[in-house]
Design a protein around this motif. Structure first.
Motif, PDB file in Angstrom:
ATOM      1  N   ASP A   1      -7.592  -6.906  -0.382  1.00 23.75           N
ATOM      2  CA  ASP A   1      -7.961  -5.583  -0.856  1.00 23.75           C
ATOM      3  C   ASP A   1      -6.776  -4.838  -1.462  1.00 23.75           C
ATOM      4  N   ARG A   2      -5.566  -5.244  -1.136  1.00 25.55           N
ATOM      5  CA  ARG A   2      -4.397  -4.571  -1.682  1.00 25.55           C
ATOM      6  C   ARG A   2      -4.011  -5.098  -3.066  1.00 25.55           C
TER       7      ARG A   2
ATOM      8  N   ARG B   1     -10.555   2.167  -1.819  1.00 25.42           N
ATOM      9  CA  ARG B   1      -9.335   1.767  -2.512  1.00 25.42           C
ATOM     10  C   ARG B   1      -9.683   1.004  -3.792  1.00 25.42           C
TER      11      ARG B   1
ATOM     12  N   GLN C   1      -8.545   1.997  -7.611  1.00 27.65           N
ATOM     13  CA  GLN C   1      -7.802   1.087  -8.465  1.00 27.65           C
ATOM     14  C   GLN C   1      -8.581   0.709  -9.718  1.00 27.65           C
TER      15      GLN C   1
ATOM     16  N   GLU D   1       0.812  -1.211   0.000  1.00 29.04           N
ATOM     17  CA  GLU D   1       0.000   0.000   0.000  1.00 29.04           C
ATOM     18  C   GLU D   1       0.849   1.267   0.000  1.00 29.04           C
TER      19      GLU D   1
ATOM     20  N   THR E   1      -4.684  -5.350  -6.784  1.00 33.92           N
ATOM     21  CA  THR E   1      -5.460  -4.567  -7.737  1.00 33.92           C
ATOM     22  C   THR E   1      -6.463  -5.431  -8.481  1.00 33.92           C
TER      23      THR E   1
END
Length: 325
Positions: A176-177, A257, A261, A136, A179
């Motif tokens: 969630d990190r 986020r 993305q 992140e 993409t």
């Protein structure tokens, strides 16, 4: 993929786009019959994001990751995730230098432009969490000191979703990190036959050479980030994300986020398609890759992939101008 002819050939932007297509061609020379997966991998790289490749063993997950890494003349590190892997193996450790009489930081495997995380779900949650700050914030903090990572920085991770023995599910914060998440799928008959012929004597991956420098990648990322996304397209992305938060079939919707993305990869897809503006079609094509792995379905509901496709189909497509004036 159809690409309309671009004008003003020879400009720096056209040269960078040509370089991006060389990366596509280079990867496709060793990944047979999976153009969509290859395109998504390059799009995520141009968005300076992270890619999760999830599928059964033996379908080319690691080959795709290694082919992308070998196509770029930058620093590459591979981490084989295992239950005994330590967080310090990933981020690095401070070791005492007896000659200097002080502690020195020894960088871990995460200090590279492209990090290949093989079978990421085999590592313990504590080790998986070592990647959270890196993915992140593009930095790691060890013993109270912050160390910046290389630029660009991208994690390409693989995992097997079906094998449960000795694996740990990725937590929501970790997923969630990423993409985008893709599945390779089995090749068709022709692609599998071609693979048998190509790999009968040697592995074509061993012959793969870089086709762009890391400076080229930096230029491509900057140009892709500058692609125009109209307010109507941005509102379209926000509407899709908000719909996931309000849908009864989902317990956990898309985070802000995820919205950010989604716009970034849509810009990268437009850039790769020789456009300087984002279309709603870019969003429609990428939402099923960017959103599902972040969502948690409600008990007894349809698979999240089906829910995302339904939400995208039900969300009104913007009718206003999407091209820059």
């Amino acid at each position: 993929m159809d690409r309309p002819p671009a004008t003003d050939r020879g400009s720096p932007m056209d040269d960078a786009r040509a370089a991006a297509r060389r990366v596509l061609t280079n990867i496709e020379s060793v990944v047979d019959g999976k153009p969509e997966a290859v395109q998504t991998a390059v799009v995520v790289l141009l968005a300076e994001g992270h890619l999760l490749i999830e599928d059964v063993p033996g379908v080319g997950k690691t080959v795709l990751a290694r082919a992308l890494a070998r196509s770029v003349d930058g620093s590459v590190r591979r981490i084989q995730f295992t239950p005994d892997l330590l967080p310090s193996d990933v981020t690095g450790v401070s070791a005492f230098n007896q000659q200097k009489g002080e502690f020195e930081f020894k960088p871990g495997a995460v200090f590279a432009n492209i990090v290949i995380g093989d079978e990421i779900n085999r590592a313990s949650p504590k080790t998986q969490s070592a990647l959270l700050e890196a993915m992140e914030e593009r930095q790691v903090t060890v013993d109270g000191r912050t160390h910046r990572l290389a630029t660009p920085f991208s994690v390409i991770a693989t995992q097997n979703p079906y094998e449960m023995e000795g694996t740990y599910a990725l937590p929501e914060a970790q997923r969630d990190r990423f993409t985008a998440r893709i599945s390779m799928g089995y090749p068709d008959v022709d692609a599998e036959l071609e693979m048998l012929r190509d790999r009968d004597v040697d592995n074509p991956l061993d012959r793969l050479q870089p086709v762009v420098t890391i400076d080229d990648v930096r230029v491509m990322i900057a140009q892709a980030r500058a692609v125009f996304a109209s307010e109507s397209v941005e509102r379209y992305c926000v509407a899709i994300a908000r719909a996931t938060r309000e849908d009864a079939a989902l317990r956990l919707g898309a985070s802000p986020r995820a919205t950010l993305q989604l716009v970034r990869v849509a810009k990268a897809r437009a850039y790769l398609d020789d456009r300087d503006y984002v279309l709603p079609d870019d969003v429609d094509a990428l939402a099923p890759l960017v959103l599902p792995h972040r969502l948690v379905p409600a008990r007894g509901s349809a698979p999240v992939e089906e829910t995302v496709r339904r939400i995208v189909a039900e969300t009104p497509v913007p009718q206003g101008a999407v091209e820059p004036r």
